[in-house]
Design a protein around this motif. Structure first.
Motif, PDB file in Angstrom:
ATOM      1  N   UNK A  94      16.326 -42.454 -57.665  1.00 44.91           N
ATOM      2  CA  UNK A  94      16.542 -41.047 -58.032  1.00 44.91           C
ATOM      3  C   UNK A  94      16.133 -40.792 -59.474  1.00 44.91           C
ATOM      4  N   UNK A  95      16.434 -41.740 -60.348  1.00 44.10           N
ATOM      5  CA  UNK A  95      16.052 -41.570 -61.753  1.00 44.10           C
ATOM      6  C   UNK A  95      14.534 -41.549 -61.898  1.00 44.10           C
ATOM      7  N   UNK A  96      13.848 -42.417 -61.143  1.00 45.79           N
ATOM      8  CA  UNK A  96      12.390 -42.441 -61.206  1.00 45.79           C
ATOM      9  C   UNK A  96      11.791 -41.178 -60.603  1.00 45.79           C
ATOM     10  N   UNK A  97      12.471 -40.625 -59.592  1.00 44.56           N
ATOM     11  CA  UNK A  97      11.985 -39.413 -58.936  1.00 44.56           C
ATOM     12  C   UNK A  97      12.397 -38.144 -59.666  1.00 44.56           C
ATOM     13  N   UNK A  98      13.222 -38.302 -60.716  1.00 45.82           N
ATOM     14  CA  UNK A  98      13.730 -37.156 -61.487  1.00 45.82           C
ATOM     15  C   UNK A  98      14.517 -36.212 -60.573  1.00 45.82           C
ATOM     16  N   UNK A  99      15.328 -36.806 -59.722  1.00 42.06           N
ATOM     17  CA  UNK A  99      16.165 -36.044 -58.784  1.00 42.06           C
ATOM     18  C   UNK A  99      17.632 -36.383 -59.029  1.00 42.06           C
ATOM     19  N   UNK A 100      18.506 -35.430 -58.736  1.00 46.15           N
ATOM     20  CA  UNK A 100      19.934 -35.624 -58.947  1.00 46.15           C
ATOM     21  C   UNK A 100      20.617 -36.237 -57.720  1.00 46.15           C
ATOM     22  N   UNK A 101      20.240 -35.786 -56.538  1.00 45.72           N
ATOM     23  CA  UNK A 101      20.898 -36.236 -55.320  1.00 45.72           C
ATOM     24  C   UNK A 101      19.856 -36.639 -54.281  1.00 45.72           C
ATOM     25  N   UNK A 102      20.307 -37.370 -53.277  1.00 44.88           N
ATOM     26  CA  UNK A 102      19.422 -37.819 -52.217  1.00 44.88           C
ATOM     27  C   UNK A 102      18.959 -36.641 -51.357  1.00 44.88           C
ATOM     28  N   UNK A 103      19.733 -35.548 -51.353  1.00 48.46           N
ATOM     29  CA  UNK A 103      19.358 -34.369 -50.569  1.00 48.46           C
ATOM     30  C   UNK A 103      18.083 -33.716 -51.088  1.00 48.46           C
ATOM     31  N   UNK A 104      17.712 -33.980 -52.334  1.00 49.09           N
ATOM     32  CA  UNK A 104      16.492 -33.421 -52.892  1.00 49.09           C
ATOM     33  C   UNK A 104      15.246 -34.202 -52.477  1.00 49.09           C
ATOM     34  N   UNK A 105      15.439 -35.314 -51.784  1.00 45.13           N
ATOM     35  CA  UNK A 105      14.330 -36.228 -51.488  1.00 45.13           C
ATOM     36  C   UNK A 105      13.865 -36.109 -50.045  1.00 45.13           C
ATOM     37  N   UNK A 106      12.625 -36.466 -49.841  1.00 44.13           N
ATOM     38  CA  UNK A 106      12.045 -36.580 -48.504  1.00 44.13           C
ATOM     39  C   UNK A 106      11.695 -38.039 -48.247  1.00 44.13           C
ATOM     40  N   UNK A 107      11.788 -38.430 -46.991  1.00 45.51           N
ATOM     41  CA  UNK A 107      11.450 -39.791 -46.595  1.00 45.51           C
ATOM     42  C   UNK A 107       9.970 -39.855 -46.240  1.00 45.51           C
ATOM     43  N   UNK A 108       9.203 -40.663 -46.986  1.00 49.72           N
ATOM     44  CA  UNK A 108       7.776 -40.820 -46.718  1.00 49.72           C
ATOM     45  C   UNK A 108       7.496 -42.011 -45.812  1.00 49.72           C
ATOM     46  N   UNK A 109       8.273 -43.067 -45.972  1.00 52.01           N
ATOM     47  CA  UNK A 109       8.009 -44.296 -45.219  1.00 52.01           C
ATOM     48  C   UNK A 109       9.274 -45.142 -45.193  1.00 52.01           C
ATOM     49  N   UNK A 110       9.479 -45.868 -44.101  1.00 52.48           N
ATOM     50  CA  UNK A 110      10.624 -46.769 -43.992  1.00 52.48           C
ATOM     51  C   UNK A 110      10.190 -48.026 -43.268  1.00 52.48           C
ATOM     52  N   UNK A 111      10.614 -49.157 -43.765  1.00 56.14           N
ATOM     53  CA  UNK A 111      10.313 -50.446 -43.156  1.00 56.14           C
ATOM     54  C   UNK A 111      11.613 -51.202 -42.930  1.00 56.14           C
ATOM     55  N   UNK A 112      11.663 -51.938 -41.817  1.00 55.95           N
ATOM     56  CA  UNK A 112      12.843 -52.728 -41.474  1.00 55.95           C
ATOM     57  C   UNK A 112      12.447 -54.203 -41.466  1.00 55.95           C
TER      58      UNK A 112
END
Length: 260
Positions: A94-112
């Motif tokens: 979040x700090x790197x994305x300059x965002x306060x909460x996870x709700x401000x973010x979008x998921x681009x990719x996920x790996x398991x």
């Protein structure tokens, strides 16, 4: 060495002699002792596809308006599960994305890290739910079934047995590993030998050294409903213990009515 003799000693020669007598190497003013045997190497240069990564569960690439290219976060995030003064993976992202909460973010990719598990970007409506499940999986992998023997081998064999591709289903399987009977392929010969002994197969001395215990073990396991996994390292089957569906709904039961 006595202090009176020390000024007359050839310290370089003593160092060489010490290095000959002890496995190690001098680094500056220090002597590093080498291990008595080579440590076991997980990666041998050719088996990258077979090396299982268990130090993380999910890797998320999140994006925010200020950083549309996104930043990676690795789960499990202990600080996210139990907030404290530390900066965890999500907080750092979040700090790197300059965002306060996870709700401000979008998921681009996920790996398991689990083989065969894929997570679609629209599978979770709320990123917090995905992070929660990723943390739960990470904690399970860290605990290794609370010391269960062959935990990862049994877990991955059960995933393959159930043809599991969804994270929530994998979490249910991890919580229900007692519902699976598991045997390593290396133990099949010993299993066949035990079964022969139970059936009196070694009473005749002519047969004692002429029995294919591995072949017998494999045949018996197949008769008992075991399946050999794709890598041919283990046999697994479902037993009759009740499976608790904690995240995924139970599959529908088909009660067929037969009439003459």
């Amino acid at each position: 060495m006595p202090e009176a003799v020390l000024p007359y000693a050839n310290l370089q020669q003593i160092g060489f002699r010490y290095e000959e007598l002890h496995p190690g190497v001098f680094i500056g003013d220090c002597f590093v002792v080498l291990p008595g045997r080579e440590p076991k190497q997980t990666y041998d240069g050719t088996n990258l596809d077979k090396v299982q990564e268990t130090d993380w569960s999910l890797r998320l690439r999140l994006a925010a308006p200020a950083v549309p290219k996104g930043a990676w976060a690795c789960l499990p995030d202990h600080a996210f599960a139990e907030p404290d003064s530390r900066l965890g993976e999500i907080a750092l992202a979040l700090r790197e994305l300059k965002a306060e909460t996870i709700q401000e973010c979008d998921l681009l990719e996920v790996r398991c890290s689990l083989p065969g598990i894929t997570i679609l970007q629209d599978e979770y409506d709320d990123l917090n739910d995905l992070i929660r499940d990723g943390n739960d999986l990470g904690f399970l992998l860290e605990e290794q079934g609370q010391g269960m023997p062959d935990f990862m081998e049994k877990f991955t064999a059960a995933l393959e047995y159930e043809n599991c591709h969804r994270l929530q289903e994998a979490l249910d399987i991890a919580q229900n590993l007692h519902c699976y009977d598991f045997m390593r392929a290396d133990d099949v010969g010993a299993f066949g030998k035990r079964e022969l002994e139970k059936r009196g197969g070694f009473k005749n001395p002519l047969l004692r050294d002429c029995m294919d215990t591995v072949g017998l073990g494999e045949a018996l396991l197949e008769q008992q409903g075991y399946r050999l996994n794709v890598s041919e390292t283990a046999y697994i089957r479902r037993n009759d213990r009740e499976f608790q569906h904690l995240r995924m709904p139970a599959p529908p039961r088909h009660d067929w009515d037969m009439t003459m």
